[in-house]
Design a protein around this motif. Structure first.
Motif, mmCIF file in Angstrom:
data_model
loop_
_atom_site.group_PDB
_atom_site.id
_atom_site.type_symbol
_atom_site.label_atom_id
_atom_site.label_comp_id
_atom_site.label_asym_id
_atom_site.label_seq_id
_atom_site.Cartn_x
_atom_site.Cartn_y
_atom_site.Cartn_z
ATOM 1 N N HIS A 1 0.881 -1.168 -0.149
ATOM 2 C CA HIS A 1 0.046 -0.011 -0.112
ATOM 3 C C HIS A 1 0.829 1.260 -0.056
ATOM 4 C CE1 HIS A 1 -2.921 2.983 1.336
ATOM 5 N NE2 HIS A 1 -2.200 3.255 2.179
ATOM 6 N N TRP A 2 1.867 1.342 0.826
ATOM 7 C CA TRP A 2 2.765 2.256 1.076
ATOM 8 C C TRP A 2 3.807 2.560 -0.242
ATOM 9 C CZ3 TRP A 2 0.958 6.123 3.484
ATOM 10 C CH2 TRP A 2 0.053 5.840 4.992
ATOM 11 N N ASN A 3 4.083 1.382 -0.767
ATOM 12 C CA ASN A 3 5.061 1.408 -2.033
ATOM 13 C C ASN A 3 4.272 2.046 -3.217
ATOM 14 O OD1 ASN A 3 7.168 0.474 -0.960
ATOM 15 N ND2 ASN A 3 6.726 -1.872 -1.245
ATOM 16 N N ASN A 4 2.867 2.006 -3.232
ATOM 17 C CA ASN A 4 1.970 2.490 -4.345
ATOM 18 C C ASN A 4 1.264 3.735 -3.950
ATOM 19 O OD1 ASN A 4 2.782 0.187 -5.873
ATOM 20 N ND2 ASN A 4 1.124 -0.929 -4.917
ATOM 21 N N SER A 5 1.775 4.257 -2.948
ATOM 22 C CA SER A 5 0.988 5.503 -2.465
ATOM 23 C C SER A 5 1.832 6.710 -2.920
ATOM 24 C CB SER A 5 0.813 5.618 -0.959
ATOM 25 O OG SER A 5 0.360 6.798 -0.519
ATOM 26 N N ASP A 6 0.984 7.822 -3.128
ATOM 27 C CA ASP A 6 1.344 8.937 -3.789
ATOM 28 C C ASP A 6 1.605 10.184 -2.542
ATOM 29 O OD1 ASP A 6 2.049 8.111 -6.238
ATOM 30 O OD2 ASP A 6 0.053 8.975 -7.010
ATOM 31 N N LEU A 7 0.982 9.710 -1.307
ATOM 32 C CA LEU A 7 0.791 10.630 -0.132
ATOM 33 C C LEU A 7 2.272 11.172 0.217
ATOM 34 C CD1 LEU A 7 -1.736 8.746 1.953
ATOM 35 C CD2 LEU A 7 -2.127 10.858 0.773
ATOM 36 N N PRO A 8 2.203 12.467 0.916
ATOM 37 C CA PRO A 8 3.589 12.999 1.223
ATOM 38 C C PRO A 8 4.258 12.116 2.166
ATOM 39 C CG PRO A 8 1.874 14.532 1.078
ATOM 40 C CD PRO A 8 0.979 13.281 0.733
ATOM 41 N N SER A 9 3.748 11.303 3.044
ATOM 42 C CA SER A 9 4.174 10.531 4.060
ATOM 43 C C SER A 9 4.312 9.236 3.518
ATOM 44 C CB SER A 9 3.058 10.370 5.212
ATOM 45 O OG SER A 9 1.724 9.848 4.946
ATOM 46 N N ALA A 10 4.198 8.656 2.189
ATOM 47 C CA ALA A 10 4.348 7.638 2.153
ATOM 48 C C ALA A 10 5.948 7.025 2.180
ATOM 49 C CB ALA A 10 3.844 7.331 0.562
ATOM 50 N N SER A 11 6.730 7.882 1.871
ATOM 51 C CA SER A 11 8.205 7.243 1.763
ATOM 52 C C SER A 11 8.656 7.209 3.404
ATOM 53 C CB SER A 11 8.999 8.393 1.108
ATOM 54 O OG SER A 11 9.147 9.521 1.982
ATOM 55 N N GLN A 12 8.216 8.128 4.112
ATOM 56 C CA GLN A 12 8.471 7.773 5.681
ATOM 57 C C GLN A 12 7.732 6.360 6.040
ATOM 58 O OE1 GLN A 12 10.779 9.290 7.447
ATOM 59 N NE2 GLN A 12 10.359 7.495 9.064
ATOM 60 N N ARG A 13 6.453 6.271 5.419
ATOM 61 C CA ARG A 13 5.883 5.161 6.276
ATOM 62 C C ARG A 13 6.322 3.558 5.545
ATOM 63 N NH1 ARG A 13 4.686 7.354 9.536
ATOM 64 N NH2 ARG A 13 2.814 8.546 9.982
ATOM 65 N N ARG A 14 6.818 3.970 4.115
ATOM 66 C CA ARG A 14 7.433 2.853 3.421
ATOM 67 C C ARG A 14 8.661 2.247 4.263
ATOM 68 N NH1 ARG A 14 6.636 4.419 -1.332
ATOM 69 N NH2 ARG A 14 7.845 6.013 -1.165
ATOM 70 N N ILE A 15 9.515 3.198 4.864
ATOM 71 C CA ILE A 15 10.945 2.890 5.507
ATOM 72 C C ILE A 15 10.462 2.211 7.012
ATOM 73 C CG2 ILE A 15 12.649 4.053 6.973
ATOM 74 C CD1 ILE A 15 12.884 6.183 4.511
ATOM 75 N N GLU A 16 9.405 3.042 7.535
ATOM 76 C CA GLU A 16 8.881 2.411 8.743
ATOM 77 C C GLU A 16 8.425 0.783 8.766
ATOM 78 O OE1 GLU A 16 5.784 5.156 10.160
ATOM 79 O OE2 GLU A 16 7.371 6.672 10.642
ATOM 80 N N TYR A 17 7.621 0.516 7.539
ATOM 81 C CA TYR A 17 7.088 -0.796 7.543
ATOM 82 C C TYR A 17 8.286 -1.631 7.136
ATOM 83 C CZ TYR A 17 2.242 0.245 8.602
ATOM 84 O OH TYR A 17 1.125 0.603 9.191
ATOM 85 N N GLN A 18 9.110 -1.248 6.232
ATOM 86 C CA GLN A 18 10.131 -2.002 5.877
ATOM 87 C C GLN A 18 11.173 -2.393 6.836
ATOM 88 O OE1 GLN A 18 11.903 0.369 2.825
ATOM 89 N NE2 GLN A 18 11.006 -0.847 1.300
ATOM 90 N N ASP A 19 11.266 -1.447 7.766
ATOM 91 C CA ASP A 19 12.199 -1.661 9.144
ATOM 92 C C ASP A 19 11.427 -2.678 10.223
ATOM 93 O OD1 ASP A 19 14.064 0.103 8.144
ATOM 94 O OD2 ASP A 19 13.627 1.636 9.480
ATOM 95 N N MET A 20 10.242 -2.526 10.253
ATOM 96 C CA MET A 20 9.425 -3.173 11.060
ATOM 97 C C MET A 20 9.406 -4.778 10.573
ATOM 98 S SD MET A 20 6.051 -1.589 12.646
ATOM 99 C CE MET A 20 5.423 -0.636 11.259
ATOM 100 N N LEU A 21 9.176 -5.132 9.237
ATOM 101 C CA LEU A 21 9.271 -6.210 8.605
ATOM 102 C C LEU A 21 10.474 -7.150 8.752
ATOM 103 C CD1 LEU A 21 7.000 -7.569 7.264
ATOM 104 C CD2 LEU A 21 8.012 -6.879 4.884
ATOM 105 N N SER A 22 11.680 -6.125 8.682
ATOM 106 C CA SER A 22 12.957 -6.714 8.849
ATOM 107 C C SER A 22 13.176 -7.058 10.085
ATOM 108 C CB SER A 22 14.065 -5.623 8.365
ATOM 109 O OG SER A 22 15.529 -6.344 8.661
ATOM 110 N N GLU A 23 12.501 -6.329 11.335
ATOM 111 C CA GLU A 23 12.973 -6.861 12.649
ATOM 112 C C GLU A 23 11.992 -8.073 12.897
ATOM 113 O OE1 GLU A 23 12.075 -3.579 15.111
ATOM 114 O OE2 GLU A 23 13.590 -2.143 14.088
ATOM 115 N N LEU A 24 10.816 -8.324 12.525
ATOM 116 C CA LEU A 24 10.014 -9.064 12.747
ATOM 117 C C LEU A 24 10.458 -10.411 11.955
ATOM 118 C CD1 LEU A 24 6.693 -7.239 12.354
ATOM 119 C CD2 LEU A 24 7.334 -8.374 14.488
ATOM 120 N N LYS A 25 11.056 -10.109 10.832
ATOM 121 C CA LYS A 25 11.753 -11.353 10.230
ATOM 122 C C LYS A 25 12.754 -12.002 11.121
ATOM 123 C CE LYS A 25 12.397 -12.710 5.635
ATOM 124 N NZ LYS A 25 12.694 -12.063 4.181
#
Length: 97
Positions: A50-74
Motif C-alpha cells: 500500500h505504501w509502496n504504491n501511495s502518492d501521499l507525502p508521508s508515503a516514503s516515511q511510512r515505507r521505511i517504517e514498515y520495511q524496518d518493522m518487517l525486517s525486525e519481525l523477520k
C-alpha cells in the motif's frame, strides 16, 4: 466450528520461510508469542505494498517504517525457528542414547 491452525497461519510467514514451513506450523500451534509475531508480520507484509504504491507525502516515511518493522519481525521469526530447530536436533541426538 473450529478453524484449523493452518487456516489461521499468516501466509506471509510461510511465503517468506518456505524451507521452514513445518517448523513454522509446529511453533504456531503451541506458542502464543510466535503467533503474535506472525500476526504483526502479516499486517506489515500487507501494509507495505500500500505504501509502496501511495502518492501521499508521508508515503516514503511510512515505507521505511514498515520495511524496518518487517525486517525486525523477520529476525524475530528467524530466532524462534533457530531455537526450535536447535532443540529438535538436541532431542533427536538424545534418542540415539
Amino acid at each position: 466450528t473450529m478453524m484449523k491452525v493452518t487456516e489461521l497461519l499468516p501466509s506471509a510467514v510461510l511465503h517468506d520461510f518456505p524451507s521452514q514451513s513445518e517448523t513454522v506450523r509446529q511453533l504456531y500451534r503451541k506458542d502464543k508469542a510466535f503467533q503474535a509475531i506472525c500476526a504483526d508480520y502479516q499486517r506489515c507484509a500487507k501494509a507495505l505494498p500500500h505504501w509502496n504504491n501511495s502518492d501521499l507525502p508521508s508515503a516514503s516515511q511510512r515505507r521505511i517504517e514498515y520495511q524496518d518493522m518487517l525486517s525486525e519481525l523477520k529476525d524475530e521469526i528467524s530466532l524462534f525457528l533457530n531455537k526450535m530447530n536447535t532443540s529438535e536436533t538436541i532431542n533427536d541426538r538424545r534418542k540415539d542414547f
